[in-house]
Design a protein around this motif. Sequence first.
Motif, PDB file in Angstrom:
ATOM      1  N   ALA B 161       0.836  -1.204   0.000  1.00  0.00           N
ATOM      2  CA  ALA B 161       0.000   0.000   0.000  1.00  0.00           C
ATOM      3  C   ALA B 161       0.873   1.258   0.000  1.00  0.00           C
ATOM      4  CB  ALA B 161      -0.929  -0.011   1.215  1.00  0.00           C
ATOM      5  N   TYR B 162       2.007   1.200   0.690  1.00  0.00           N
ATOM      6  CA  TYR B 162       2.952   2.329   0.713  1.00  0.00           C
ATOM      7  C   TYR B 162       3.561   2.558  -0.671  1.00  0.00           C
ATOM      8  CZ  TYR B 162       7.511   4.590   1.525  1.00  0.00           C
ATOM      9  OH  TYR B 162       8.612   5.414   1.445  1.00  0.00           O
ATOM     10  N   LEU B 163       3.907   1.489  -1.357  1.00  0.00           N
ATOM     11  CA  LEU B 163       4.653   1.614  -2.616  1.00  0.00           C
ATOM     12  C   LEU B 163       3.779   2.012  -3.804  1.00  0.00           C
ATOM     13  CD1 LEU B 163       6.969  -1.533  -2.430  1.00  0.00           C
ATOM     14  CD2 LEU B 163       7.700   0.866  -2.281  1.00  0.00           C
ATOM     15  N   LEU B 164       2.494   1.620  -3.783  1.00  0.00           N
ATOM     16  CA  LEU B 164       1.664   1.799  -4.975  1.00  0.00           C
ATOM     17  C   LEU B 164       1.164   3.226  -5.138  1.00  0.00           C
ATOM     18  CD1 LEU B 164      -0.697  -1.321  -5.245  1.00  0.00           C
ATOM     19  CD2 LEU B 164       1.152  -0.666  -6.808  1.00  0.00           C
ATOM     20  N   LYS B 165       1.138   3.681  -6.399  1.00  0.00           N
ATOM     21  CA  LYS B 165       0.427   4.910  -6.739  1.00  0.00           C
ATOM     22  C   LYS B 165      -1.085   4.661  -6.608  1.00  0.00           C
ATOM     23  CE  LYS B 165       3.826   5.915 -10.351  1.00  0.00           C
ATOM     24  NZ  LYS B 165       4.070   5.971 -11.808  1.00  0.00           N
ATOM     25  N   PRO B 166      -1.896   5.700  -6.380  1.00  0.00           N
ATOM     26  CA  PRO B 166      -3.349   5.499  -6.398  1.00  0.00           C
ATOM     27  C   PRO B 166      -3.774   4.895  -7.743  1.00  0.00           C
ATOM     28  CG  PRO B 166      -2.796   7.692  -5.601  1.00  0.00           C
ATOM     29  CD  PRO B 166      -1.517   7.099  -6.120  1.00  0.00           C
ATOM     30  N   GLY B 167      -4.618   3.905  -7.706  1.00  0.00           N
ATOM     31  CA  GLY B 167      -5.014   3.213  -8.933  1.00  0.00           C
ATOM     32  C   GLY B 167      -4.037   2.124  -9.369  1.00  0.00           C
ATOM     33  N   ARG B 187      -8.503  -4.596   2.423  1.00  0.00           N
ATOM     34  CA  ARG B 187      -9.439  -3.493   2.653  1.00  0.00           C
ATOM     35  C   ARG B 187      -8.936  -2.571   3.768  1.00  0.00           C
ATOM     36  NH1 ARG B 187     -15.750  -4.420   2.085  1.00  0.00           N
ATOM     37  NH2 ARG B 187     -15.112  -4.637  -0.096  1.00  0.00           N
ATOM     38  N   GLN B 188      -8.305  -3.168   4.770  1.00  0.00           N
ATOM     39  CA  GLN B 188      -7.765  -2.363   5.879  1.00  0.00           C
ATOM     40  C   GLN B 188      -6.736  -1.341   5.387  1.00  0.00           C
ATOM     41  OE1 GLN B 188      -6.371  -4.911   9.043  1.00  0.00           O
ATOM     42  NE2 GLN B 188      -5.107  -3.309   9.946  1.00  0.00           N
ATOM     43  N   TYR B 189      -5.927  -1.739   4.393  1.00  0.00           N
ATOM     44  CA  TYR B 189      -4.865  -0.859   3.905  1.00  0.00           C
ATOM     45  C   TYR B 189      -5.219  -0.195   2.559  1.00  0.00           C
ATOM     46  CZ  TYR B 189      -1.926  -2.449   7.695  1.00  0.00           C
ATOM     47  OH  TYR B 189      -1.420  -2.701   8.948  1.00  0.00           O
ATOM     48  N   GLY B 190      -6.491  -0.214   2.184  1.00  0.00           N
ATOM     49  CA  GLY B 190      -6.909   0.512   0.984  1.00  0.00           C
ATOM     50  C   GLY B 190      -6.575  -0.194  -0.317  1.00  0.00           C
ATOM     51  N   LEU B 191      -6.360  -1.505  -0.250  1.00  0.00           N
ATOM     52  CA  LEU B 191      -6.110  -2.285  -1.468  1.00  0.00           C
ATOM     53  C   LEU B 191      -7.324  -3.173  -1.703  1.00  0.00           C
ATOM     54  CD1 LEU B 191      -2.403  -3.382  -0.821  1.00  0.00           C
ATOM     55  CD2 LEU B 191      -3.202  -1.496  -2.259  1.00  0.00           C
ATOM     56  N   LEU B 212      -4.780 -13.008  -7.153  1.00  0.00           N
ATOM     57  CA  LEU B 212      -5.635 -11.846  -6.905  1.00  0.00           C
ATOM     58  C   LEU B 212      -5.016 -10.583  -7.472  1.00  0.00           C
ATOM     59  CD1 LEU B 212      -6.406 -12.724  -3.220  1.00  0.00           C
ATOM     60  CD2 LEU B 212      -8.201 -12.263  -4.890  1.00  0.00           C
ATOM     61  N   GLN B 213      -5.866  -9.723  -7.987  1.00  0.00           N
ATOM     62  CA  GLN B 213      -5.467  -8.349  -8.289  1.00  0.00           C
ATOM     63  C   GLN B 213      -6.174  -7.435  -7.299  1.00  0.00           C
ATOM     64  OE1 GLN B 213      -6.241  -6.806 -12.292  1.00  0.00           O
ATOM     65  NE2 GLN B 213      -6.599  -4.781 -11.408  1.00  0.00           N
ATOM     66  N   LEU B 214      -5.392  -6.709  -6.502  1.00  0.00           N
ATOM     67  CA  LEU B 214      -5.945  -5.708  -5.575  1.00  0.00           C
ATOM     68  C   LEU B 214      -5.539  -4.337  -6.091  1.00  0.00           C
ATOM     69  CD1 LEU B 214      -4.608  -8.256  -3.688  1.00  0.00           C
ATOM     70  CD2 LEU B 214      -6.044  -7.113  -2.023  1.00  0.00           C
ATOM     71  N   THR B 215      -6.475  -3.415  -6.084  1.00  0.00           N
ATOM     72  CA  THR B 215      -6.214  -2.096  -6.664  1.00  0.00           C
ATOM     73  C   THR B 215      -6.291  -1.028  -5.583  1.00  0.00           C
ATOM     74  OG1 THR B 215      -7.040  -2.825  -8.795  1.00  0.00           O
ATOM     75  CG2 THR B 215      -7.000  -0.448  -8.411  1.00  0.00           C
ATOM     76  N   LYS B 216      -5.258  -0.172  -5.566  1.00  0.00           N
ATOM     77  CA  LYS B 216      -5.205   0.869  -4.530  1.00  0.00           C
ATOM     78  C   LYS B 216      -6.350   1.849  -4.727  1.00  0.00           C
ATOM     79  CE  LYS B 216      -2.087   3.926  -2.079  1.00  0.00           C
ATOM     80  NZ  LYS B 216      -0.682   4.308  -1.921  1.00  0.00           N
ATOM     81  N   ASN B 217      -7.151   2.034  -3.701  1.00  0.00           N
ATOM     82  CA  ASN B 217      -8.334   2.898  -3.719  1.00  0.00           C
ATOM     83  C   ASN B 217      -9.382   2.427  -4.727  1.00  0.00           C
ATOM     84  OD1 ASN B 217      -6.701   4.381  -2.006  1.00  0.00           O
ATOM     85  ND2 ASN B 217      -6.216   5.949  -3.517  1.00  0.00           N
ATOM     86  N   GLY B 218      -9.407   1.147  -5.045  1.00  0.00           N
ATOM     87  CA  GLY B 218     -10.392   0.605  -5.984  1.00  0.00           C
ATOM     88  C   GLY B 218     -11.790   0.579  -5.383  1.00  0.00           C
ATOM     89  N   ARG B 219     -12.793   0.576  -6.264  1.00  0.00           N
ATOM     90  CA  ARG B 219     -14.187   0.495  -5.843  1.00  0.00           C
ATOM     91  C   ARG B 219     -14.511  -0.961  -5.478  1.00  0.00           C
ATOM     92  NH1 ARG B 219     -19.130  -0.272  -8.093  1.00  0.00           N
ATOM     93  NH2 ARG B 219     -18.224  -1.052 -10.032  1.00  0.00           N
TER      94      ARG B 219
END
Lengths: 251, 251
Positions: B161-167, B187-191, B212-219
Amino acid sequence: MEKREQWLQPGERLDDLQINDLYLIQDPESFCFGVDAVLLSHFARVKPKSRVIDLGTGSGVIPILLAGRHSHCRVTGLELQADMAERARRSVAMNGLTEQITILHQDIRTLQEVLPAASFDVVTSNPPYLPVGSLVNPSETKALARHEIALTLQDLVQQTAYLLKPGGHFFLIHRPQRLTDIMVLGRQYGLEPKWMQMVHPYIHKAPTMVMLQLTKNGRPELKSHPPLIIYNQDGTYTPQLLTCYGPQKRR
Amino acid sequence: MEKREQWLQPGERLDDLQINDLYLIQDPESFCFGVDAVLLSHFARVKPKSRVIDLGTGSGVIPILLAGRHSHCRVTGLELQADMAERARRSVAMNGLTEQITILHQDIRTLQEVLPAASFDVVTSNPPYLPVGSLVNPSETKALARHEIALTLQDLVQQTAYLLKPGGHFFLIHRPQRLTDIMVLGRQYGLEPKWMQMVHPYIHKAPTMVMLQLTKNGRPELKSHPPLIIYNQDGTYTPQLLTCYGPQKRR
């Protein structure tokens, strides 16, 4: 069939559940049961003396299938809509299952008023699948059964946690799209996902349903069943699906 | 092969990655790459100019496969163990990929010291699968690669979560047993979990891996791919698995 048809009101029809000579009264204008109810009643592990409750029971199909399969369990079906609850009661009586099944006309969100905490071994639910934001079905009865209008996933998980004894099981069928929500809410309310089975229409297609067993105060570790495939390539039912139907020994 | 063998040190061997003439230096005494690394590098969606980081890169197999497939992406591989990192660097040089790949010898838990926040488009990881409690492999190198000794799932998700850009996207392969933990931590860390694919050894067997693909700030909404089946009934590889291997066009 003549004797059964005396239970019908105008506009209603009788559906053969194809399991142990059980029948269901349905109103084609309302939400009708589908393969998901049959799959869930087969997925749910119910012991002979289990006390079971089905939340959002609709036509009562899940209590009838469970009582028809497990002759010693007692099942409560909770339904918000008065006409659905009344129809479910007639289906129960028609199948001679009034000693095993009780249908309650009650809002899940206020079930504390009539049901004590930790009073059930098993909770089942085939809840509304669609978030409120999506297109609402013009028929209000169908809309309530399909959308999270009167029942959010959070309400369902919270009330299930209230109803279950420690070590009790929650058997749920839902859309894979909501898997994260189910797992996050489950853990939040002390219902740990323990078993999962994906349901695929065809073997090389993405799953369209997921069945889960969540256990109250369970230890974290999710086990998976082999996938459940509904159709063969030629469109006929797979043997795997057919074992969920057909005559079954009452346990 | 003669030219490649000059890169080997005593006890090491060369493995043909069977993709675009790529080879990997491995020490049979250490943890060796498996089908999971190949599956993950095929599952990861990488755009031409993506900045990618592979956490716990081991022998460097995932950076080499990604750079070998996507000729314009730049990949960083982070590895805690000095000997593994050194071997990964030689494999990168041997494949002529030093301009695309950087191997960092660094503990994931302290990567903030060398890497800025929100600096990557894609994070990949094939992390240790086994909780610390389970039996530890007698070889320490293998134990670190297989068990959550130096890296818990929580550390991994938090650092991603720290390393990823939003999206930005996190592509992960893990055991289905940990699915709840992954989703809850994500979900706890916004992924947000966005795509899932189960990997089954045989079509009628339970899944043994999940991608799995988890997306930073994804819907919130999880989509599923069809299942990935490794073996045909006769034990040969399925065509689906073989598309993850074999010559591929560099994009």
